[in-house]
Motif scaffolding. Sequence first.
Motif, PDB file in Angstrom:
ATOM      1  N   GLU A1006       0.830  -1.207   0.000  1.00 37.35           N
ATOM      2  CA  GLU A1006       0.000   0.000   0.000  1.00 37.35           C
ATOM      3  C   GLU A1006       0.869   1.263   0.000  1.00 37.35           C
ATOM      4  N   ASP A1007       0.326   2.330  -0.580  1.00 38.78           N
ATOM      5  CA  ASP A1007       1.008   3.632  -0.618  1.00 38.78           C
ATOM      6  C   ASP A1007       0.904   4.280   0.756  1.00 38.78           C
ATOM      7  N   SER A1008       2.074   4.500   1.425  1.00 45.00           N
ATOM      8  CA  SER A1008       2.069   5.092   2.772  1.00 45.00           C
ATOM      9  C   SER A1008       2.241   6.605   2.749  1.00 45.00           C
ATOM     10  N   VAL A1009       2.532   7.174   1.570  1.00 39.69           N
ATOM     11  CA  VAL A1009       2.810   8.603   1.469  1.00 39.69           C
ATOM     12  C   VAL A1009       1.612   9.375   0.933  1.00 39.69           C
ATOM     13  N   ILE A1011       0.643   9.367  -2.727  1.00 39.57           N
ATOM     14  CA  ILE A1011       0.977   9.912  -4.034  1.00 39.57           C
ATOM     15  C   ILE A1011      -0.296  10.022  -4.867  1.00 39.57           C
ATOM     16  N   LYS A1012      -0.561  11.205  -5.414  1.00 39.49           N
ATOM     17  CA  LYS A1012      -1.741  11.424  -6.245  1.00 39.49           C
ATOM     18  C   LYS A1012      -1.449  11.063  -7.697  1.00 39.49           C
TER      19      LYS A1012
END
Length: 1018
Positions: A1006-1009, A1011-1012
């Motif tokens: 999963e994306d933890s930051v 990012i769009k």
Amino acid sequence: MPVMSILTPLEQDAYSQPPVFSHVERKRFCDFPASLLAIADTLRSPTNRVGFLLSCAYFRATKRFFPVQSFHQHDIEFIAQRWGLSPQQIDLRRYGKYARIGHQQRIRTFYGFTLFDANAQVVLATELRPLIQAYLSPKQIFYRLVDVLIHTKIAPPSYVVLRTFIVEALTQHKVDLIRIIQQELPEGTRQLLDALLTKHQTKGGALINRYQLTLLKRAPQSTTPSSIAKSLANLKRLQVLHRRILPALQRLALGHAGIRYYAHSVLKSEIFQLTRRTEEDRYLHLLAFIMHQFYRRHDAMIEVIVKTMQGAVNTAQRDHKAASYERRESTTHLVQTLLSHLDDSFLTVLSAIEHIVQQADWDAAHKVQQIKATLTRHHPTTQHTLTVLPPLREQITRELTDISYYQVLEKKGRRIVRRLAPVVQALTFQADPGAQGVMVALPTLHLPPRACDLTVPMAFLTAAERRAVQNPEGTLRVTLYKMLLLVHLMRCLKSGTMNLLDSYKYRPFDDYLIPRAQWQHEKARLLARANLTAFADPLPVLNELEMALHAQYATTNERVLTGANEQVQWSATGTLRITTPKLEEQEREALQTFLPDRQDIPLLEVLSTVDRYSGFLEAFHHAQHRHRRVPPPRKTFFAGIIGLGCGIGTQKIARISRQLRPRELEQTVNWFFSPEATRLANDRVASLMTRLPLPNIYRQTSDTVHTSSDGQKFEVRQDSLNANYSFKYFGKGKGVSVYSFIDERHVLFYSTVISAAERESTYVLDGLLHNDVIESDMHSTDTHGYSEVIFGVMNLLGFSFAPRIRNLKKQRLYAFRQETRQEALPNTVRPVGYINTALLLEQWDEILRFVATMKVKETTASDLFRRLNSYSKQHALYRALKTFGHIHKSLFILRYLDDVALRQAIEKQLNKSESAHKFTRAISVGNPRELLEADKQEQDMEEGCKRLIKNAIICWNYLYLSQKLEEAGDGPLRETLLHAIRHGSVVCWQHINLLGEYDFSEERLEDSVGIKPPKLLA
């Protein structure tokens, strides 16, 4: 209040319980002399005989007695069986108290030991005082006192008795210091110290969110103008504080060790931790902190001067050389142009006229006519040449006037003088007679240019420099004069003719030695402590060396002349040629097959396993000796060791690891980690390896240990005063050298971080003298670790020095005067110099004082050699040590030529150092070729963790292979495994997981930051 516990429970058990003998040790310590066996035969019961003999064996091994109930059953059975007794006949419960006391007295008498009584306490108190003043840890003091008691033939008492003795002395010492603080520290000075624990104020009165103490903690590591300005500002603050606290400090007489001890506690503490201390205790720590920082800032300022001026001189020499080369090319081009013009015009005309004149059948009128025609035809070219020639001649004249080195130095000088003049002004120098000229001239650095003329002091300048600083108009080239003054100051600081009293590194050389008055008063005792009594009289020593050297010349030459030494030959031109048969290659791959191949062992598991058997984590004590809190979890220590040792960094490893608390890791590294702690931890792992039987398979002989040392370069990206430029190793960057030691069993027993510009020979003796595990018999280095002074000192310290010297055939050999009477046969090794015996006899007492200072650990060998080497040929002691080294270097070279096995052993041992360097690169997975830290102490701590990881992996390999050998029994598999170990190397790491583990769980996908989606262009 609970009593301080000096040793851990495991260490207390190890001290209070009988030693666990290996099979070899049991046979050795139970091999009794006939007189002891005769005493045993007079005893009535088998129990008493076994109890008596086993007490003898334990006393022989440890010089202590132990409770009967702690005697090991294996040892009881061994004694009983050896003397034809049945174990059923032995019941040590019947070994009565009074019988034991009587037997112990007879054993002590036999071995020449006395009981620990009131007289022994007086001896111990005398030895304890300097140990307390050296601020060693209580554990170090404990073991030092045990060694002292054994050396003085006094049986050491129980742990409780010795602990009580030490704790009472430490408590009394602290009480004495507190009383001095109460009596000597005036109210005004107390207020000044309290102000350090308040927020700093600007001129406008606004509070800055930093305490004054915090501003003084960290010394800048850069030589940039802004860093120098900050350092000077802090130095001035410290100078004000120093003047106020000096009377109290002199009364406290802490010494450098005490200053460092209390200051380091302040450096590690936060403000609230200092304010919680009692008032007098807080002041004691702050006094030491001010003095410590005062010394360190002085050292840093000297480093700034030396590094800046050395860089300026090197750059000026390089630029001058480049400019001279460019001018030479330009001048060559101009001369070629001039010659071309002359050839195209004048030479062509002259050649034509000469041809006309030589025509014999032409009359004079016709010749004149032809000459006029020739001149008319070449007139345009000639006129062009006459136009070009004057400016071309002027340009060539200008180019041929070589640019002066002094011009280049002057051009660089304005900025440097402006930067360094305030630094010099802030320091107080002490000059030897040879540096008085520089000392007198230093005030001119602060004068404005208009105030400087040809009346300034010039005695320190050479004749060429005096001419260079004067303009043709009779005025002074002020900038050049000041630059030359700084250059001479740099040279004086490096040569030791100018020193600082308030310094750790740049004090006068004599300050590092045992005080002369103490030496004269306690010479016999100090020589005994340093094991130098045999060298007290120089005449027998020199006579014995003279005979040995004479005999070695004869033996070496005889073997060469008779052809017995086939590896040494002479060429037709008389040049010595040496060949050494190559060693067989180590078969690492063969050994690797016996190590785990389908399982990558986690590094954390390796550290945990080795700690379980060596207890190396117990070496990480809280920085304060009396700290009694429960230590952090083991995993936190392991995280700190891996973070520092693998080049990852403690902050990063805290971020990328689970089940770690970052704040706890930070506090653990701050309070528990230190260079000393990592050294002791390494010693524990090394001690475990030396007790294992398997490592002895690599020893050449059973009664000697061969060691070696070598340096390895690492870059330092941060500004660091401990780093230096070296284009060969770092390009345009700076770096350091990690100087490490290894023995023939692959035990890495010492390491230190030094500047890349320092000579490695300065640090050779540190590793041999300042480790408590490996006792080296022969030590090898490459050429960088060799010097003639080291040869002489090594012998006095009891080590055999066997370096690998580059261009051995160019080395000068020496002899005593009687060698001149030998017949000079062709193709023989002959001396080219002679020993100055008169100088040795004159300086012998100083030589002994110098060596005793190192041996009793009054000062480290590197500190002594760094200051002594700076004096070079000016110092009589240096010249005497070098002369003494000539004897031992000549002896070694002659033996080296004569003994092919010695040459091979040196090569083999140095190959182990090279193998360890590759191991270091593999361990440093985070930054394989650089160190993370900038400060020298932090670099040593980082290197200590790196060495601990390497020792742990080597120890794990030994433990694993030992188990494999035990499982193999006595069959062919055991012989195959032994052959692989003997011809391989345990310095292997392919089966160890140094890279950590990866998490491929769904959670990690999963994306933890956040990012769009990108906005793509149409």
